[in-house]
Write an enzyme that holds these catalytic residues in place. Structure first.
Site, mmCIF file in Angstrom:
data_model
loop_
_atom_site.group_PDB
_atom_site.id
_atom_site.type_symbol
_atom_site.label_atom_id
_atom_site.label_comp_id
_atom_site.label_asym_id
_atom_site.label_seq_id
_atom_site.Cartn_x
_atom_site.Cartn_y
_atom_site.Cartn_z
ATOM 1 N N CYS A 184 0.821 -1.066 0.030
ATOM 2 C CA CYS A 184 -0.075 0.088 -0.015
ATOM 3 C C CYS A 184 0.808 1.219 0.089
ATOM 4 O O CYS A 184 0.285 2.384 -0.137
ATOM 5 C CB CYS A 184 -0.884 -0.234 1.134
ATOM 6 S SG CYS A 184 -1.735 -1.507 1.501
ATOM 7 N N CYS B 188 -13.429 0.112 7.463
ATOM 8 C CA CYS B 188 -12.686 -0.163 6.402
ATOM 9 C C CYS B 188 -12.538 0.813 5.154
ATOM 10 O O CYS B 188 -13.649 1.290 4.689
ATOM 11 C CB CYS B 188 -12.934 -1.535 5.721
ATOM 12 S SG CYS B 188 -12.901 -2.876 7.336
ATOM 13 N N SER B 189 -11.560 0.878 4.583
ATOM 14 C CA SER B 189 -11.630 1.673 3.480
ATOM 15 C C SER B 189 -12.106 0.924 2.121
ATOM 16 O O SER B 189 -12.126 -0.317 2.272
ATOM 17 C CB SER B 189 -9.859 2.036 2.873
ATOM 18 O OG SER B 189 -9.136 0.982 3.056
ATOM 19 N N LYS C 242 -10.189 5.888 4.045
ATOM 20 C CA LYS C 242 -11.486 5.439 4.684
ATOM 21 C C LYS C 242 -12.462 5.916 3.678
ATOM 22 O O LYS C 242 -13.365 5.412 3.147
ATOM 23 C CB LYS C 242 -11.887 6.007 6.176
ATOM 24 C CG LYS C 242 -13.042 5.952 6.581
ATOM 25 C CD LYS C 242 -13.533 4.449 6.813
ATOM 26 C CE LYS C 242 -15.000 4.138 6.401
ATOM 27 N NZ LYS C 242 -15.706 3.997 5.219
ATOM 28 N N HIS D 248 -9.232 4.030 -1.450
ATOM 29 C CA HIS D 248 -7.899 3.374 -1.360
ATOM 30 C C HIS D 248 -7.545 2.157 -2.632
ATOM 31 O O HIS D 248 -7.553 1.223 -2.338
ATOM 32 C CB HIS D 248 -7.570 2.479 -0.024
ATOM 33 C CG HIS D 248 -6.366 1.942 0.161
ATOM 34 N ND1 HIS D 248 -5.152 2.468 -0.167
ATOM 35 C CD2 HIS D 248 -5.856 1.068 0.991
ATOM 36 C CE1 HIS D 248 -4.184 1.813 0.165
ATOM 37 N NE2 HIS D 248 -4.545 0.949 0.993
#
Lengths: 410, 131
Positions: free
Chosen positions: A91, A233-234, A355, A359
């Site tokens: 990431c 969660c994103s 978030k 992402h």
């Protein structure tokens, strides 16, 4: 130390979204970000000015059966025959690409470098996507057991709750704030407050939610990895981002308001979460922060605003502590008290964070610096941080095997 | 079989199949590590020997995984945890012997012991509460 100062002279990104880019692949997404990046250069720039490309795609082999993507994107942006190299750090991939771009210019090798990232994620079903992203974890010692990325942050959250006598309720302050910030960001995946989403769902399903907490605690917000629910969660998004870097000597030819890179911190941590003695902090983040502060010759208190890696809500709390913005165990309380709101004591994730902005894994790092670019040039509209002079980005690979902190100033 | 001379992923799983939880001990600084490594995480020397862990420890943290990868979709929700072994090191395992619908019954700090479960073709590490 850098031999030559490096500046951002342009920035572009697609909107991050799960369905908007349905018919686009990585190449169309990146070209879209690239064209906006070219357009953002105040005094205009042309293809022949760009010397090299460092680009990230984290898991394109899984999502699109496509490797060798640096060459592909150099070809599709029309930048051939410049050297094009792919950089991968889960990431944290595209902030690593930005760092390499800075080094390439600071060394004197190149004057202008394009960096960025792209991820086309929605080609896979949720279970397949979960598995694809698990390739960023320790395969035999985490993956085989069924540990996922949300699973790792869920375990950090439970350890944090135990140590600091905190609870899941504290996490909701992060998602509520980040959805609010994203509601003012035209590039964000979600552009609505959590309560607006709750109202829409309640109308559709004939349910009634009295307030945000009522919604967040309901089965409409299901568990992904206990204690983390969907809104911790994103989301899964497609998107791309691009940044143009220039030597400070050349920068003025392209803009009167460059944004300078003043601090770089990049560290590697243990691949497995279980190899850390304290599960309530990411040691690589602490060290990357310290290195970036030292290079920029500043302290954490000097940072006006920061984009931190909130892939899951507990990650933002831990990040604000690891970066020294708040004491241990107080990151969540600070968020509840509104101290991390835009123009609060420390504006955190003004763009909505991972978030709510979304992402698309490899696009995230340079999308963080895109927001810093907007903020430092006073172009962040309703999200604008007053007198923004020093901005920071914090980008983490998986559970903390990689941590990157970068500091920028006007 | 010659695997016992190699501190490899394969050796760790071959031992698991024999219901043995094996890591390494550094002959230079006595540091204990699990899973096995080739270079000591503390003193960085490559002078190691196999060390058998007893398998007893305390639950350091856990999660109940609801959204699983494809191969484990049918098993979800399942519980995962990180266990602090009595000898010191931490390791990840599946948590069994508690049901996922009663998260309150899974306590951080509860004492657990290693178990070895068969899943598709491989043996994986699990821990169950000591009752």
């Amino acid at each position: 130390m850098l031999m030559n100062k490096v500046a951002l002279i342009g920035a572009g990104m697609t909107r991050f979204h799960h369905s908007l880019h349905k018919d686009k692949s990585s190449r169309e997404l990146f070209v879209e970000a690239f064209l906006e990046c070219l357009d953002s250069v105040d005094k205009s720039i042309s293809h022949k000015d760009i010397d090299a490309l460092f680009i990230s795609a984290t898991a394109s082999e899984f999502f699109e059966h496509q490797s060798h993507i640096a060459c592909l994107l150099s070809d599709w942006t029309g930048l051939n025959p410049i050297p094009a190299t792919r950089i991968e750090a889960a990431c944290a991939s595209s902030s690593a690409a930005l760092e390499i771009g800075v080094f390439a210019i600071a060394s004197g090798m190149y004057d202008i470098v394009l960096v960025g990232g792209v991820e086309k994620m929605t080609t896979l079903e949720v279970d397949e996507m979960t598995y694809a992203l698990m390739s960023g974890l320790d395969h035999p010692y985490e993956c085989i057991l069924g540990v996922s990325n949300p699973g790792l942050y869920a375990m950090m959250a439970n350890a944090y709750f135990e140590k600091y006598d905190s609870s899941w309720e504290e996490l909701t302050s992060i998602s509520i704030k980040n959805h609010h910030n994203a509601s003012m960001n035209p590039k964000a995946h979600f552009q609505s407050e959590i309560m607006d989403i709750a109202k829409k769902i309640s109308q559709k399903k004939g349910l009634k939610f009295d307030n945000e907490m009522d919604f967040l605690k309901s089965p409409t917000n299901p568990y992904i990895a206990h204690p983390l629910r969907l809104f911790d969660c994103s989301p899964v998004s497609d998107g791309a981002s691009a940044i143009l870097l220039a030597s400070s000597k050349k920068a003025k030819k392209f803009t009167d308001t460059p944004v300078y890179v003043t601090g770089l911190g990049h560290t590697s941590g243990t691949m497995s979460l279980h190899d850390r003695r304290d599960l309530t902090s990411i040691p690589a983040s602490v060290e990357a922060g310290n290195r970036a502060y030292k290079m920029a010759k500043i302290e954490s208190k000097d940072i006006d605003f920061a984009m931190v890696h909130d892939c899951f809500t507990p990650a933002e709390i831990i990040a604000t502590e690891d970066l020294g913005f708040f004491p241990r165990g107080e990151g969540g309380k600070a968020a509840i008290e509104g101290r991390t709101r835009i123009n609060g004591e420390k504006s955190i994730n003004t763009d909505g964070g991972l978030k709510a902005k979304g992402h698309p894994i490899a696009a995230t790092g340079t999308a963080m610096s895109y927001e810093v670019w907007k903020q430092l040039r006073g172009e962040a509209d309703k999200r604008q941080v007053n007198n923004a002079e020093i901005g920071l980005i914090h980008n983490v690979g998986a559970s903390g095997g990689t941590a990157i902190v970068q500091i920028f100033r006007r | 079989m010659n695997y016992k001379n190699s501190f490899s992923v394969k050796a760790f799983f071959d031992y698991l199949r024999e219901k043995r939880l094996m890591g390494v001990k550094c002959l230079n600084c006595k540091n204990l590590m699990i899973p096995p490594r080739l270079i000591c995480t503390a003193c960085k020397k490559a002078n190691l020997e196999w060390f058998e862990f007893e398998g007893a420890g305390a639950l350091e943290t856990f999660t109940i995984l609801h959204v699983a990868p494809t191969s484990l979709k049918d098993k979800a929700p399942y519980i995962l945890g990180i266990v602090k072994l009595n000898e010191g090191p931490l390791i990840t395992g599946r948590i069994i012997g508690v049901t996922s619908d009663k998260p309150k019954r899974i306590r951080i700090g509860m004492s657990v012991k290693a178990d070895f479960i068969q899943e598709s073709d491989s043996t994986i590490l699990a821990f169950k509460p000591n009752n």
